[in-house]
Design a protein around this motif. Structure first.
Motif, PDB file in Angstrom:
ATOM      1  N   UNK A   1       0.801  -1.215   0.000  1.00  0.00           N
ATOM      2  CA  UNK A   1       0.000   0.000   0.000  1.00  0.00           C
ATOM      3  C   UNK A   1       0.835   1.267   0.000  1.00  0.00           C
ATOM      4  N   UNK A   2       2.126   1.122  -0.079  1.00  0.00           N
ATOM      5  CA  UNK A   2       3.014   2.276  -0.059  1.00  0.00           C
ATOM      6  C   UNK A   2       3.465   2.579  -1.489  1.00  0.00           C
ATOM      7  N   UNK A   3       3.173   3.806  -1.923  1.00  0.00           N
ATOM      8  CA  UNK A   3       3.599   4.236  -3.252  1.00  0.00           C
ATOM      9  C   UNK A   3       4.901   5.007  -3.148  1.00  0.00           C
ATOM     10  N   UNK A   4       5.861   4.707  -3.989  1.00  0.00           N
ATOM     11  CA  UNK A   4       7.054   5.563  -4.029  1.00  0.00           C
ATOM     12  C   UNK A   4       6.629   6.981  -4.435  1.00  0.00           C
ATOM     13  N   UNK A   5       7.154   7.958  -3.742  1.00  0.00           N
ATOM     14  CA  UNK A   5       6.746   9.348  -3.975  1.00  0.00           C
ATOM     15  C   UNK A   5       6.985   9.818  -5.399  1.00  0.00           C
ATOM     16  N   UNK A   6       7.958   9.236  -6.074  1.00  0.00           N
ATOM     17  CA  UNK A   6       8.280   9.672  -7.427  1.00  0.00           C
ATOM     18  C   UNK A   6       7.667   8.772  -8.496  1.00  0.00           C
TER      19      UNK A   6
END
Length: 75
Positions: free
Chosen positions: A10-15
């Motif tokens: 559920x964690x998206x890389x910010x970039x």
């Protein structure tokens, strides 16, 4: 009860392109709801920056897609 769900799913890389898509979507939503014209101006600038970066990312993704699928030329 044990869950097979990995919280890292559920964690998206910010970039990432998906993170920018979400950012553009939510910044747009916020802009429409904002009443303060100063805040709207700042949100519009931020939305423009996010949209520009997203457009560059989408163009790069399209370029890579064309290289991998040369028979699928879009008009």
């Amino acid at each position: 009860m044990t869950s097979n769900i990995d919280p890292n799913d559920y964690i998206l890389p910010a970039d990432s392109i998906k993170a920018y898509r979400y950012a553009v979507y939510f910044e747009n939503e916020w802009l429409w709801k904002e009443k303060n014209p100063i805040c709207r101006a700042n949100a519009a600038r931020r939305l423009a920056e996010l949209t520009t970066k997203l457009a560059e990312m989408e163009a790069e993704e399209a370029r890579q897609f064309r290289e991998q699928n040369p028979s699928n030329e879009a008009a």
